[in-house]
Design an enzyme around this catalytic site. Structure first.
Site, mmCIF file in Angstrom:
data_model
loop_
_atom_site.group_PDB
_atom_site.id
_atom_site.type_symbol
_atom_site.label_atom_id
_atom_site.label_comp_id
_atom_site.label_asym_id
_atom_site.label_seq_id
_atom_site.Cartn_x
_atom_site.Cartn_y
_atom_site.Cartn_z
ATOM 1 N N CYS A 95 0.817 -1.217 0.000
ATOM 2 C CA CYS A 95 0.000 0.000 0.000
ATOM 3 C C CYS A 95 0.854 1.272 0.000
ATOM 4 C CB CYS A 95 -0.984 -0.052 1.151
ATOM 5 S SG CYS A 95 -2.452 0.942 0.833
ATOM 6 N N ARG A 129 -12.149 6.654 -2.383
ATOM 7 C CA ARG A 129 -11.313 5.722 -1.614
ATOM 8 C C ARG A 129 -11.689 4.287 -1.990
ATOM 9 N NH1 ARG A 129 -7.927 5.356 2.684
ATOM 10 N NH2 ARG A 129 -7.573 7.579 2.560
ATOM 11 N N HIS A 193 -3.767 -5.844 2.131
ATOM 12 C CA HIS A 193 -3.547 -6.010 3.567
ATOM 13 C C HIS A 193 -4.214 -7.315 3.961
ATOM 14 C CE1 HIS A 193 -2.290 -1.821 4.178
ATOM 15 N NE2 HIS A 193 -3.308 -1.443 3.444
HETATM 16 N N1 GLN Z 1 -1.949 7.009 1.817
HETATM 17 C C1 GLN Z 1 -2.032 6.053 0.732
HETATM 18 C C2 GLN Z 1 -3.350 6.104 -0.016
HETATM 19 O O1 GLN Z 1 -4.368 6.464 0.529
HETATM 20 C C3 GLN Z 1 -1.772 4.666 1.265
HETATM 21 C C4 GLN Z 1 -2.839 4.172 2.192
HETATM 22 C C5 GLN Z 1 -2.472 2.918 2.911
HETATM 23 O O2 GLN Z 1 -1.300 2.569 3.012
HETATM 24 N N2 GLN Z 1 -3.460 2.208 3.465
HETATM 25 O O3 GLN Z 1 -3.375 5.764 -1.187
#
Ligand code: GLN
Length: 237
Positions: A95, A129, A193
């Site tokens: 990520c 998101r 994850h």
């Molecule tokens: N900040 C990054 C995004 O939102 C990574 C997020 C994360 O590692 N969960 O894309």
């Protein structure tokens, strides 16, 4: 002092990047190596400390936008991870850690932030998101079963010519173009994850195999149960 014969794992910046249990990736590699009689030494490198160059497998996790920027700056200045990868070490980047391995990603205000260029990818902020379970078919060349995990990111990642998609999404968003993650040499990046290696022990063994060679089979009963439960829950929707 690290001994010559042990598998050396390096967990990068747990003080900045370690969301959603990504540290579990380290535990899974330790457990799967030790089950095969391979001694393991793990170094947890905090962001104020130099990244040792003598590791075999490096791991880095996800995180919030600001710690991600800080981590990218420190890794760039340090150079230890780049030198380790150049001499053949393996890396699993998740990520935020995945985005950092590219040439550029979006910061907390949407500003472009330079990555460290270990993967030919660039990331920018998407419209929405991406949150939820992810299932993907791995690149057949890797010989892995379906990949499972969950994602939570704003970033959309564009792959360049220098990388191969890790997988193609069956559920979820991943890179944002129907692919999920990517790899080049022994560097693997993913939005998964879960932690990724607990959900996908074959991916853990891919990394281990690159470093230690052929691996004896081990009891995967609990991993299989977790996979079955998650895959059934997501694919029966
Ligand atoms: N900040 C990054 C995004 O939102 C990574 C997020 C994360 O590692 N969960 O894309």
């Amino acid at each position: 002092m690290q001994s010559e014969s042990a598998l050396r794992l390096v967990w990068i910046y747990p003080d900045l990047l370690s969301t959603y249990g990504d540290q579990g990736n380290v535990l899974v590699l330790e457990q799967r190596a030790r089950s095969r009689g391979i001694p393991v030494e793990t170094v947890h490198v905090r962001s104020a400390d130099p990244v040792p160059e003598t590791g075999d497998i490096y791991l880095i996790g996800g995180g919030e936008d600001r710690p991600q920027i800080l981590a990218a700056e420190r890794l760039r200045r340090d150079g230890g991870l780049q030198r380790a990868v150049a001499r053949g070490a393996a890396l699993l980047a998740v990520c935020a850690g995945y985005q950092i391995m590219g040439t550029v990603f979006s910061g907390d205000e949407g500003q472009p932030v330079s990555g460290i260029g270990l993967l030919d990818i660039s990331s920018h902020r998407g419209e929405a998101r991406a949150v939820g379970e992810l299932v993907a078919e791995a690149d057949p060349a890797l010989g892995l079963p379906k990949l499972t995990g969950f994602e939570n990111h704003m970033g959309v990642t564009k792959l360049g010519q220098g990388v191969t998609p890790l997988s193609r999404t069956v559920r979820g968003v991943g890179n944002g173009d129907g692919t999920e993650g990517c790899y080049a040499g022994r560097v693997v990046g993913t939005y998964l994850h879960g932690p990724a290696l607990a959900r996908n022990p074959a991916l853990a063994d891919l990394l281990l195999g690159w470093v230690v060679g052929a691996l004896a089979p081990i009891d995967d009963t609990w991993y299989d149960r977790l996979r079955e439960e998650r895959l059934n829950a997501v694919l029966s929707d």
